[in-house]
Write a protein that holds these residues in place. Structure first.
Motif, PDB file in Angstrom:
ATOM      1  N   TYR A 269       0.844  -1.192   0.000  1.00 36.58           N
ATOM      2  CA  TYR A 269       0.000   0.000   0.000  1.00 36.58           C
ATOM      3  C   TYR A 269       0.881   1.243   0.000  1.00 36.58           C
ATOM      4  CZ  TYR A 269      -3.981  -2.972   1.105  1.00 36.58           C
ATOM      5  OH  TYR A 269      -4.958  -3.942   1.048  1.00 36.58           O
ATOM      6  N   ILE A 270       0.294   2.358  -0.448  1.00 44.19           N
ATOM      7  CA  ILE A 270       1.049   3.596  -0.533  1.00 44.19           C
ATOM      8  C   ILE A 270       0.095   4.770  -0.299  1.00 44.19           C
ATOM      9  CG2 ILE A 270       0.704   3.822  -3.017  1.00 44.19           C
ATOM     10  CD1 ILE A 270       3.521   4.912  -3.243  1.00 44.19           C
ATOM     11  N   GLY A 271       0.611   5.808   0.352  1.00 48.71           N
ATOM     12  CA  GLY A 271      -0.156   7.030   0.505  1.00 48.71           C
ATOM     13  C   GLY A 271       0.255   8.026  -0.570  1.00 48.71           C
ATOM     14  N   VAL A 272      -0.709   8.494  -1.364  1.00 48.05           N
ATOM     15  CA  VAL A 272      -0.434   9.422  -2.468  1.00 48.05           C
ATOM     16  C   VAL A 272      -1.431  10.570  -2.402  1.00 48.05           C
ATOM     17  CG1 VAL A 272      -0.218   9.707  -4.962  1.00 48.05           C
ATOM     18  CG2 VAL A 272       0.353   7.509  -3.909  1.00 48.05           C
ATOM     19  N   MET A 273      -0.962  11.795  -2.605  1.00 48.79           N
ATOM     20  CA  MET A 273      -1.836  12.960  -2.603  1.00 48.79           C
ATOM     21  C   MET A 273      -1.644  13.722  -3.898  1.00 48.79           C
ATOM     22  SD  MET A 273      -4.084  14.462  -0.780  1.00 48.79           S
ATOM     23  CE  MET A 273      -4.836  16.031  -0.368  1.00 48.79           C
ATOM     24  N   ILE A 274      -2.438  13.371  -4.900  1.00 40.48           N
ATOM     25  CA  ILE A 274      -2.433  14.115  -6.163  1.00 40.48           C
ATOM     26  C   ILE A 274      -3.466  15.218  -5.979  1.00 40.48           C
ATOM     27  CG2 ILE A 274      -2.531  13.899  -8.676  1.00 40.48           C
ATOM     28  CD1 ILE A 274      -2.527  10.824  -8.234  1.00 40.48           C
TER      29      ILE A 274
END
Length: 404
Positions: free
Chosen positions: A248-253
């Motif tokens: 899993y990964i946290g991404v903020m586009i």
């Protein structure tokens, strides 16, 4: 080594009648920043003393961390002589802070007028559940209760298929503690300009409602409302860490620049031309569909592959870290955030002070003190003679630490 005398609050003396976490977190900040925090406890002590784990049954790990750098005096405030001793201590204090309901502190005869009478310059801070001007004033309040009352639990339910849940952290206690800390510091600044002491009220309920509605008031800011009190992006079921091919990964586009960089990095697929991706407004209006599309794409690469690609594109992203991971996080290690030291309780690892001051840095003090460890020294500093102190101890109005 104690942090007293080192930091921007050096020279400030605080009488701390708080317990559990909200108030002690506020006064931990004061102690970290150099204030002399005198923790005034009942003969039973702060309840968090007894929460495991810990080698000393009266000093658990949570207590030792949140009460670091403080001194402890035990006063049985139900005895008039103990109350008089506290009022004498207040004569030279800058701050008096408590976390009792207004009714309870009033019964002890320690409300603001009583403290103001002995020290007109004192700052008197009330940290409790509900503002005393409303009908909830006498309700007991703990973190879970305020999370439930403030809208936080209902907001969490939007992310868990309607099932109400608490945040996995004591957010109400800590946000109210931070609010109490900045309120007292603002009052200290005002006193420097005006010379006047004053009373401060920090109710948990109102503080958390303010906290929750920073982003969620939305359309209900307007009268009549232009929409419900909810920020759709934050409550979308699709707003969650993205599943990758191997984790899993946290991404903020987030902004337009991020979206253009993201589309370029993945080859500008045909679906990226959909009008719903065109602007902040259209993405917010279609947030569920937008995040679902990104989620489908994220499963096509591994976490490491995504991290490399997103770093290159300068899009905010981090792998999911556990608290165990953070104990050895390379950034925290290099910045010296974790501070290990030898203490009478063995080697302890403290989280560092998150704020930095170039001219007046603070310092982490010793672990939370034994119950009554400093009773005699504090009274001696306040001008009590040896015979007076012995008399107070003899009646049980003052207690000393039990021998180790």
């Amino acid at each position: 080594m104690s942090g007293r005398g080192q930091g921007p609050l050096a020279g400030v003396r605080v009488l701390d009648l708080t317990s559990v976490l909200m108030g002690p977190y506020a006064t931990q900040i004061f102690a970290d920043l150099g204030a002399d925090v005198i923790k005034v406890e009942s003969p039973d002590g702060d309840t968090t003393r007894y929460l495991p784990p810990g080698n000393d049954p009266a000093r658990g790990g949570m207590f030792m961390n949140v009460n670091r750098g403080k001194r402890s005096i035990v006063l049985d405030l139900k005895q008039p002589s103990a109350k008089e001793a506290l009022l004498k201590l207040a004569e030279t204090a800058d701050v008096f802070i408590h976390s009792m309901r207004a009714q309870a502190i009033g019964r002890l005869g320690l409300d603001y007028p009583a403290l103001q009478a002995v020290n007109p310059r004192i700052l008197y801070a009330n940290l409790y559940g509900f503002a005393r001007s409303g009908p909830y004033r006498d309700y007991p309040a703990y973190d879970d209760i305020v999370q439930a009352a403030s809208g936080i639990v209902d907001l969490q339910a939007r992310l868990s298929k309607g099932e109400p849940t608490y945040l996995a952290t004591v957010v109400a206690d800590k946000v109210a503690g931070l609010t109490g800390a900045y309120a007292v510091m603002a009052a200290l600044y005002a006193r420097e300009r005006t010379g006047l002491g004053q009373e401060i009220e920090v109710p948990m309920f109102e503080t958390l409602v303010s906290f929750a509605t920073v982003e969620h008031l939305c359309g209900s800011l307007f009268v009549p409302p232009l929409g419900p009190p909810e920020y759709p992006r934050a409550t979308s079921e699709a707003r969650r860490p993205y599943k990758t091919a191997d984790g899993y990964i946290g991404v903020m586009i987030y902004n337009d620049k991020h979206w253009r960089a993201f589309f370029h990095a993945i080859g500008d697929p045909e679906w990226s031309k959909d009008p719903m991706f065109a602007s902040m407004r259209t993405r917010t209006q279609n947030i569920g569909k937008v995040l679902a599309q990104v989620a489908a794409v994220m499963e096509q690469r591994t976490t490491d592959e995504w991290m490399a690609l997103l770093r290159e594109a300068q899009i905010p992203a981090m792998a999911i870290a556990s608290l165990t991971d953070l104990l050895h996080d390379p950034h925290l290690v290099e910045t010296g955030f974790w501070q290990e030291r030898e203490t009478e309780e063995g080697v302890l690892r403290f989280p560092g002070i998150p704020t930095g001051f170039s001219a007046t840095p603070g310092a982490i003090g010793e672990p939370g003190p034994a119950l009554g460890a400093d009773s005699r020294a504090i009274l001696d500093e306040a001008g009590f003679g040896s015979a007076e102190i012995d008399a107070l101890i003899g009646t049980g109005a003052v207690r000393l630490a039990e021998p180790a």
